[in-house]
Design an enzyme around this catalytic site. Structure first.
Site, mmCIF file in Angstrom:
data_model
loop_
_atom_site.group_PDB
_atom_site.id
_atom_site.type_symbol
_atom_site.label_atom_id
_atom_site.label_comp_id
_atom_site.label_asym_id
_atom_site.label_seq_id
_atom_site.Cartn_x
_atom_site.Cartn_y
_atom_site.Cartn_z
ATOM 1 N N GLU A 141 -1.004 -8.584 5.044
ATOM 2 C CA GLU A 141 -0.778 -8.717 6.493
ATOM 3 C C GLU A 141 -2.094 -8.643 7.267
ATOM 4 O O GLU A 141 -2.124 -8.951 8.454
ATOM 5 C CB GLU A 141 0.226 -7.657 6.974
ATOM 6 C CG GLU A 141 -0.336 -6.273 7.236
ATOM 7 C CD GLU A 141 -0.562 -5.451 5.964
ATOM 8 O OE1 GLU A 141 -0.507 -6.040 4.866
ATOM 9 O OE2 GLU A 141 -0.834 -4.242 6.071
ATOM 10 N N CYS A 163 0.818 -1.202 0.000
ATOM 11 C CA CYS A 163 0.000 0.000 0.000
ATOM 12 C C CYS A 163 0.859 1.263 0.000
ATOM 13 O O CYS A 163 1.510 1.554 -0.986
ATOM 14 C CB CYS A 163 -0.978 -0.037 1.170
ATOM 15 S SG CYS A 163 -2.339 1.118 0.972
ATOM 16 N N HIS A 179 -3.550 -5.593 1.179
ATOM 17 C CA HIS A 179 -2.836 -5.779 2.453
ATOM 18 C C HIS A 179 -2.811 -7.250 2.874
ATOM 19 O O HIS A 179 -3.678 -7.681 3.639
ATOM 20 C CB HIS A 179 -3.551 -4.997 3.556
ATOM 21 C CG HIS A 179 -3.325 -3.525 3.509
ATOM 22 N ND1 HIS A 179 -2.283 -2.917 4.167
ATOM 23 C CD2 HIS A 179 -3.988 -2.536 2.875
ATOM 24 C CE1 HIS A 179 -2.322 -1.605 3.962
ATOM 25 N NE2 HIS A 179 -3.347 -1.348 3.170
#
Lengths: 79, 236
Positions: B205, B86, B203
């Site tokens: 994560e 990002c 994302h």
């Protein structure tokens, strides 16, 4: 000296913000407007009495940080 | 393995990255403040998501001049694994470690939702745990994810299989409707020509742990760890 810098999107690069504003103008009744483009205006003091040197420095500032030349053009005035 | 997570003023996914590598995947993690340099012994570098420098001027434009970025560039140029998520992707673009720029989303909205991306290239150091064409559900959260580059550069990265992820439908169809932000060619993630620097807007994560109900992102981190375990690919 005071430097005035304009950073604008290159022709052909989509400007969604400009489009939204254009639509808003249209809905306000300003029917004869078109091709709204939004750019950035910056002012900065540069402490360099030599005009040629100041010019070269501002150009470097624009190339390095103030504009992303993949999508943006820049122009400036030294005063 | 020791992963370095760079922290810029305004980063806000740095601790998520730390948590995934450290707590979920059992690796060592070192947080690196942007004014520091990289200490020796790091095996990979993550540039996390967030709003570095408040996204002032352009996303990533100021962070790319943070002192740590000199070391990150040197690390990448030596072949070290660098991943930007990002805002990290936006910084890699501004730093010239990846080609292109991010424009504002065509909708002008900040978009925060799950999207589907197709693994276009599963033979990379970041996707070797995926299958070619596999569809991953990963959340996005950005206002400037509308990838753009000139036609020549686009032709080059496509020909060189540098497009790693593209926005698609749940069935894996790459369509304009599946494109959340207007990104050129539905591009969600690209790597450099050498294959050691990856940038992606989604994302991973945020979806790499069972308890979260989605582990798709884990495949990317496991791929990186697998790459790092092959000694010929680690940084000397």
């Amino acid at each position: 000296m005071k430097v005035k810098i304009h950073v604008t999107l290159k022709q052909g690069i989509l400007d969604p913000q400009g489009k939204a504003i254009e639509h808003a103008l249209d809905s306000l009744g300003f029917k004869n407007t078109a091709n709204m483009r939004v750019g950035k205006y910056m002012e900065v003091d540069v402490n360099e009495p030599d005009r040629a040197k100041a010019d070269a420095q501002v150009k470097a500032m624009c190339e390095k940080l103030l504009a992303n030349t993949v999508i943006e053009d820049y122009r400036y005035e030294l005063q | 393995m020791k992963i370095g997570v760079v922290v810029f003023p305004g980063s806000n996914c740095d601790h998520d990255c730390q948590y995934i590598f450290q707590d979920v995947l059992g690796q060592k993690v070192e947080m690196v403040w942007h004014k520091e340099t990289l200490r020796p012994g790091l095996d990979a570098i993550l540039l996390p998501g967030g709003f570095s420098y408040g996204d002032y001027l352009r996303t990533g434009a100021i962070a790319r001049f943070s002192p740590v970025m000199t070391a990150v560039k040197a690390f990448a140029n030596k072949g070290g694994l660098v991943m930007g998520i990002c805002n990290g992707f936006q910084i890699l673009l501004e730093a010239g470690l990846l080609p292109g720029v991010m424009l504002r989303n065509t909708s002008l909205n900040f978009i925060c939702k799950d999207v589907f991306v197709k693994v276009e290239n599963a033979a990379t150091r970041f996707t070797n745990h995926c299958e070619s064409g596999q569809v991953l559900k990963i959340p996005i959260a950005h206002a400037d994810g509308n990838y753009y580059t000139d036609p020549v550069t686009l032709g080059g990265i496509k020909a060189n299989a540098q497009v790693v992820f593209r926005y698609c439908t749940a069935e894996g169809k790459v369509t304009p409707e599946a494109n959340p932000n207007g990104s050129l060619d539905n591009i969600a993630g690209i790597m450099n020509a050498e294959g050691n620097v990856l940038g992606m807007m989604p994302h991973p994560e945020r979806c790499a742990e069972t308890v979260l109900g989605n582990e798709a992102g884990r495949l990317i981190f496991l791929s990186m760890l697998e790459t790092l375990h092959k000694p010929q690919l680690t940084v000397v």
